[in-house]
Write a protein that holds these residues in place. Structure first.
Motif, PDB file in Angstrom:
ATOM      1  N   LEU A 119       0.909  -1.440   0.008  1.00 40.81           N
ATOM      2  CA  LEU A 119      -0.027  -0.125   0.096  1.00 40.81           C
ATOM      3  C   LEU A 119       0.909   1.344  -0.032  1.00 40.81           C
ATOM      4  O   LEU A 119       0.455   2.224  -0.704  1.00 40.81           O
ATOM      5  N   CYS A 147     -13.625  -2.515  -0.094  1.00 45.00           N
ATOM      6  CA  CYS A 147     -13.212  -3.795   0.573  1.00 45.00           C
ATOM      7  C   CYS A 147     -14.499  -4.729   0.969  1.00 45.00           C
ATOM      8  O   CYS A 147     -15.490  -3.955   1.347  1.00 45.00           O
ATOM      9  N   TYR A 183      -6.692  -1.511   6.434  1.00 43.06           N
ATOM     10  CA  TYR A 183      -6.501  -0.126   5.651  1.00 43.06           C
ATOM     11  C   TYR A 183      -6.502   1.099   6.264  1.00 43.06           C
ATOM     12  O   TYR A 183      -5.931   2.135   6.074  1.00 43.06           O
ATOM     13  N   CYS A 225      -3.308   1.905   7.606  1.00 41.90           N
ATOM     14  CA  CYS A 225      -2.257   2.312   6.599  1.00 41.90           C
ATOM     15  C   CYS A 225      -2.803   3.703   6.189  1.00 41.90           C
ATOM     16  O   CYS A 225      -2.199   4.177   5.139  1.00 41.90           O
ATOM     17  N   TYR A 247      -5.875   4.963   5.352  1.00 46.57           N
ATOM     18  CA  TYR A 247      -7.182   5.211   4.600  1.00 46.57           C
ATOM     19  C   TYR A 247      -8.304   5.227   5.604  1.00 46.57           C
ATOM     20  O   TYR A 247      -8.181   4.894   6.633  1.00 46.57           O
TER      21      TYR A 247
END
Length: 174
Positions: free
Chosen positions: A111, A131, A141, A144, A146
């Protein structure tokens, strides 16, 4: 050991087969990449061909992570948005890390490499992905960077009586 990431690699038979094997193995390990286990390579092949056709048309780019032995260990497709009012962001599709590499941080690395690639594309300000709910992917996510920006309940039918949410995530690149 870390992966070596390549944006827009040459599509050779070895790369094609490596991605096809990756997609099959991820699917059969329970990964949410468009198929439900059990699935065979030949079921996945037409979807891979569609991605390759979009690459040939310049609508999609491929980012591949290879392990120290040169095997495809991770991949993601970056797809440009063709709507004239939304060309400032792109989609991530089919985010995959091989099951033998799970838990090593390679998903986060993939990612990060995708975000770096997107930052290098003129005019791209954000990445969007969706997702499958029910697997904790939105937490991953989120870790990370998001943000969950939407959720459509029950629109992914994994099996009769097993409907999942479609979770919409966004990563601003600014």
């Amino acid at each position: 050991m870390s992966l070596t990431f390549t944006l827009d690699p040459a599509v050779t038979p070895a790369l094609r087969d490596g991605i096809l094997d990756l997609w099959t193995d991820v699917s059969n390990a329970g990964g949410a990449v468009g198929f439900v286990a059990p699935v065979e390579r030949e079921t996945i092949r037409p979807e891979l061909v569609k991605h390759f056709a979009a690459m040939a048309d310049g609508r999609t780019r491929l980012l591949v992570g290879q392990d120290a032995d040169g095997r495809v260990a991770a991949a993601v497709f970056l797809a440009f948005n063709t709507h004239r009012l939304m060309t400032h962001w792109l989609w991530l599709y089919t985010v995959m890390v091989h099951p033998r590499h799970q838990g090593k941080g390679y998903g986060r690395d993939l990612l990060g490499a995708a975000a770096d690639a997107a930052r290098g594309i003129d005019g791209i300000e954000a990445i969007r992905l969706t997702c499958r709910g029910g697997l904790g992917l939105e937490r991953f996510y989120g870790s990370c960077g998001y943000k969950e920006v939407g959720r459509i309940p029950g629109v992914i039918r994994v099996a009769p009586g097993d409907d999942r949410d479609d979770v919409i995530m966004l990563l601003p690149l600014g």
